[in-house]
Design an enzyme around this catalytic site. Structure first.
Site, mmCIF file in Angstrom:
data_model
loop_
_atom_site.group_PDB
_atom_site.id
_atom_site.type_symbol
_atom_site.label_atom_id
_atom_site.label_comp_id
_atom_site.label_asym_id
_atom_site.label_seq_id
_atom_site.Cartn_x
_atom_site.Cartn_y
_atom_site.Cartn_z
ATOM 1 N N GLU A 81 -3.653 2.044 -7.300
ATOM 2 C CA GLU A 81 -4.055 3.193 -6.493
ATOM 3 C C GLU A 81 -3.066 4.339 -6.716
ATOM 4 O O GLU A 81 -1.992 4.360 -6.093
ATOM 5 C CB GLU A 81 -4.037 2.833 -5.002
ATOM 6 C CG GLU A 81 -4.952 1.699 -4.613
ATOM 7 C CD GLU A 81 -5.322 1.753 -3.128
ATOM 8 O OE1 GLU A 81 -6.513 1.860 -2.852
ATOM 9 O OE2 GLU A 81 -4.432 1.723 -2.276
ATOM 10 N N HIS A 90 0.845 -1.204 0.000
ATOM 11 C CA HIS A 90 0.000 0.000 0.000
ATOM 12 C C HIS A 90 0.877 1.251 0.000
ATOM 13 O O HIS A 90 1.920 1.281 0.644
ATOM 14 C CB HIS A 90 -0.926 -0.003 1.224
ATOM 15 C CG HIS A 90 -1.978 1.059 1.117
ATOM 16 N ND1 HIS A 90 -1.732 2.362 1.449
ATOM 17 C CD2 HIS A 90 -3.260 1.008 0.669
ATOM 18 C CE1 HIS A 90 -2.829 3.080 1.218
ATOM 19 N NE2 HIS A 90 -3.769 2.277 0.749
HETATM 20 P P1 13P Z 1 -9.223 6.802 -0.166
HETATM 21 O O1 13P Z 1 -10.440 6.048 -0.650
HETATM 22 O O2 13P Z 1 -9.443 7.497 1.151
HETATM 23 O O3 13P Z 1 -8.696 7.710 -1.222
HETATM 24 O O4 13P Z 1 -8.105 5.712 0.122
HETATM 25 C C1 13P Z 1 -7.873 4.732 -0.843
HETATM 26 C C2 13P Z 1 -6.960 3.727 -0.298
HETATM 27 O O5 13P Z 1 -5.824 4.009 0.065
HETATM 28 C C3 13P Z 1 -7.467 2.349 -0.157
HETATM 29 O O6 13P Z 1 -6.458 1.454 0.150
#
Ligand code: 13P
Length: 237
Positions: A157, A88
């Site tokens: 992400e 992450h």
């Molecule tokens: P947000 O949905 O708060 O942008 O975070 C996404 C995330 O890091 C999920 O792992």
């Protein structure tokens, strides 16, 4: 589809138990057949989850031992946890985890047969250098990772979209997902500022198999709303 809630460092144990209970009741109520994950804070793990898959946000590559502040397989097993989030961006960029360390965890938990949700994503300054540079950056995050692992799910992400309210355009999400799909057949989630009112369009993007949601899933009603959205998309297809 895969709908996942990353609770990060939020909610107490009591609130998490009630959150999971609400999600499970909702899944039952609408007879959802979506694959739903919740990643609680370490201190809020519990062994009662049944209709959702409970995962760990992190763990050390060890069964047990002298690793102050970390947990290992022995602690995960207590809660029947066989799913882990790795790579992450908050662990990469805030906590300084390197690709080498992440790959070590990946291999350790892969050998135990864990389901791994492996996150990749570029920071804004990389994105601003154009698609080629961005793809090169993302490629480095695939280094050392067994992209053919059968229990692998990948989450794209973009760092600049996490917690900011910003998201790539739907076209960008689709284009990047289709490029990433060339690297692995694993299910590919989008994460970064997904909200109840944007989930429908994002889930409908070509190449998107689900979403990994942080702040937008903290309110259980919003998370249930996303499960409903995924269910509706599946039913209409
Ligand atoms: P947000 O949905 O708060 O942008 O975070 C996404 C995330 O890091 C999920 O792992």
């Amino acid at each position: 589809m895969i709908i996942a809630s990353n609770l990060k460092t939020n909610l107490t144990r009591e609130k998490t138990i009630s959150y999971i209970k609400d999600v499970e009741n909702f899944i039952q109520k609408i007879s959802s057949n979506q694959e739903v994950f919740v990643f609680p804070a370490m201190s809020s793990l519990n062994s009662q989850a049944s209709r959702i898959i409970q995962g760990a946000q992190n763990a050390y590559a060890t069964n047990n031992g002298a690793f102050t502040g970390e947990i290992g397989v022995e602690q995960l097993e207590e809660f029947g946890i066989k799913t882990i989030l790795l790579g992450h961006s908050e662990r990469r960029h805030i906590l300084g985890e390197t690709q080498t360390e992440i790959v070590k965890k990946f291999n350790f938990y892969k050998n135990l047969g864990f389901k791994i949700i492996y996150c990749v994503g570029e920071p804004l300054e990389v994105r601003e250098q154009g698609t080629n540079m961005m793809m090169k950056y993302l490629e480095l995050q695939y280094e050392g990772v067994d992209t053919k692992y059968k229990n692998l799910i990948i989450a794209y992400e973009p760092v600049w979209a996490i917690g900011t309210g910003l998201t790539p355009t739907l076209e960008d999400i689709s284009n990047i997902h289709l490029k990433l799909k060339e690297k692995s057949n694993a299910a590919l989630l989008y994460g970064g500022s997904v909200k109840a009112n944007t989930a429908k369009d994002i889930l409908a993007c070509n190449g998107v198999d689900g979403v990994l949601v942080g702040s937008g899933a903290l309110d259980v009603k919003n998370f249930c709303n996303m499960i409903q959205t995924a269910q509706n998309i599946d039913t209409n297809n």
